[in-house]
Write an enzyme that holds these catalytic residues in place. Structure first.
Site, PDB file in Angstrom:
ATOM      1  CG  ASP A  67      -0.579  -0.420   2.562  1.00  0.00           C
ATOM      2  OD1 ASP A  67       0.715  -0.674   2.449  1.00  0.00           O
ATOM      3  OD2 ASP A  67      -1.023  -0.669   3.412  1.00  0.00           O
ATOM      4  CD  GLU A 126      -3.681   4.093   6.833  1.00  0.00           C
ATOM      5  OE1 GLU A 126      -4.827   4.240   7.765  1.00  0.00           O
ATOM      6  OE2 GLU A 126      -2.785   3.679   7.400  1.00  0.00           O
TER       7      GLU A 126
HETATM    8  C1  LIG Z   1      -3.098  -0.774   9.196  1.00  0.00           C
HETATM    9  C2  LIG Z   1      -4.130   0.293   9.462  1.00  0.00           C
HETATM   10  O1  LIG Z   1      -3.886   1.389  10.429  1.00  0.00           O
HETATM   11  N1  LIG Z   1      -5.185   0.261   8.849  1.00  0.00           N
HETATM   12  C3  LIG Z   1      -6.263   1.397   9.060  1.00  0.00           C
HETATM   13  C4  LIG Z   1      -7.413   1.205   8.123  1.00  0.00           C
HETATM   14  C5  LIG Z   1      -8.319   2.142   8.175  1.00  0.00           C
HETATM   15  C6  LIG Z   1      -9.677   1.969   7.407  1.00  0.00           C
HETATM   16  C7  LIG Z   1     -10.652   2.699   7.538  1.00  0.00           C
HETATM   17  N2  LIG Z   1     -10.310   4.094   7.116  1.00  0.00           N
HETATM   18  C8  LIG Z   1     -11.505   2.827   8.838  1.00  0.00           C
HETATM   19  O2  LIG Z   1     -10.944   3.716   9.685  1.00  0.00           O
HETATM   20  O3  LIG Z   1     -12.261   2.123   9.027  1.00  0.00           O
HETATM   21  C9  LIG Z   1      -6.802   1.204  10.366  1.00  0.00           C
HETATM   22  O4  LIG Z   1      -7.342   2.579  10.867  1.00  0.00           O
HETATM   23  O5  LIG Z   1      -6.786   0.391  10.853  1.00  0.00           O
END
Ligand SMILES: CC(=O)N[C@@H](CCC[C@H](N)C(=O)O)C(=O)O
EC number: 3.5.1.47
Length: 370
Positions: A67, A126
């Site tokens: 990513d 993200e």
């Molecule tokens: C690995 C990581 O930190 N991923 C993010 C993914 C966010 C997904 C989306 N924007 C949400 O907030 O639901 C995380 O916050 O875990």
């Protein structure tokens, strides 16, 4: 300096938000275009890139996903190669993920492995999510791998440690966007207004009862309201308030229950405070579910070459889950030894020695074990 570390430092300077990774994509393409076209084919998708590196036999295609997006966080590391984009930072290690992919790609272009290896440089992890559109695009068929790998940096583990597990590794995630509408007015005459700040405060507290009162305590789930906004000054009652958050669960049933209870509570707040509320859920990221057989194969290999930990599932979300719903594969945590900081913190400073470590490891694995 090692090529991949040089890549990481260059990428670290140019963090960009989801689907706006224009400089990052140009940077990745510049690297790819330096290779002979008989070894590498590529296509762009939105701000992402698909790349195929030809193997000696090409009997199979192995996939590796990185990513590439950054976060709207002001960097506070003080690094000499810190972000040149005010208000944005690679605070989730995607600069590490991308440079590892570039380093691995260089390695296997120079010294081919048997299988073709496909690299997916994916935008918008993200949010709002680049994995789903990337695999739904017709281009994916041209690059479709038979198994897929992805990694995420883990500040809590030392360099040389890999952690993963069969089954669910990451939670499903869904953003929640709430706007409360009331009636603004003078702070001294609250009875003539509909105060959205008081409704907002009550809503936040009630949302926090969902996990403790509606979800089976033997399961894990999370509701976090990460952003609130309302009002213009101390003596004006706010006529509009905004909340943005995220919900996490380890199975679909619990995620649906979280959504249902958020809707119920919002109806209650509307009735109690006389406000109107607009509720929008974002894309649901599926759980990251690792293939048991592939985890067995990979973890047996890692145990011979590094420190392997079978970890618990985490409540982080990852749209790599969409890819693993389509293609068997796995994600793993890569130790980057930064325990005093953490993901999504402005001080995140992963140990770069994890980059050559994991490139060597994956190169060896792709060459002899996959
Ligand atoms: C690995 C990581 O930190 N991923 C993010 C993914 C966010 C997904 C989306 N924007 C949400 O907030 O639901 C995380 O916050 O875990």
């Amino acid at each position: 300096m090692e090529y991949a570390i040089e890549m990481r430092r260059a990428l670290h300077k140019i963090p960009e938000p989801g689907f706006k990774e224009f400089k990052t994509q140009a940077f990745i393409l510049e690297q790819i275009r330096a290779y002979p076209p008989d070894r590498v084919t590529y296509d762009t998708f939105e701000t992402g890139v698909f790349v195929r590196v030809k193997g000696l036999t090409g009997n199979r295609t192995i996939g590796y996903r990185a990513d590439i997006d950054g976060l709207p966080i002001e960097e506070a590391t003080g690094l000499p190669f810190c972000s040149e984009h005010p208000g944005f930072m690679h605070a989730c290690g995607h600069d590490m993920h991308t440079s590892i992919a570039l380093g691995l790609m260089k390695r296997i272009i120079e010294l081919p492995v048997m299988d073709d290896v496909v690299f997916l440089f994916q935008p918008a992890e993200e949010g709002p999510g680049g994995a789903e559109p990337m695999i739904k695009s017709p281009l994916f068929e041209k690059y479709r791998p038979s198994e897929m790998y992805g990694l995420h940096v883990a500040p809590e583990y030392p360099v040389g440690t890999i952690a993963s597990r069969p089954g669910v590794l990451f939670a499903s995630a869904r953003e929640v966007h709430i706007t409360i509408y009331g009636q603004s007015g003078h702070a001294a005459f609250p009875h003539l207004t509909i105060d959205t700040v008081v409704a907002q405060a009550a809503l936040i507290m009630q949302l926090q009862t969902i996990v403790s009162r509606s979800i089976n305590p033997m399961n894990c789930s999370v509701i976090t309201i990460g952003k609130v906004d309302a009002g213009i000054r101390e003596n004006v009652i706010a006529g509009r308030a905004v909340l943005d958050g995220t919900m996490r669960a380890l199975n679909g049933e619990d995620m649906e229950k979280l959504e249902r209870r958020v809707r119920d509570i919002i109806r209650g707040i509307e009735a109690s405070f006389g406000v109107k509320i607009d509720l929008q859920f974002g894309n649901r990221y599926y759980e990251v579910v690792n293939d048991r057989h592939i985890v067995d194969k990979f973890s047996s290999f890692v145990k011979m070459n590094a420190n392997y930990i079978e970890c618990d599932a985490a409540m982080t979300g990852e749209d790599f889950g969409f890819m693993l719903k389509e293609i068997p594969g796995m994600m793993f945590w890569l130790g980057v030894d930064n325990p005093t900081s953490g993901l999504h913190q402005p001080t995140l400073n992963p140990d770069e020695s994890a980059i050559p470590f994991v490139i060597d490891l994956l190169d060896h694995y792709f060459r002899e074990y996959v």
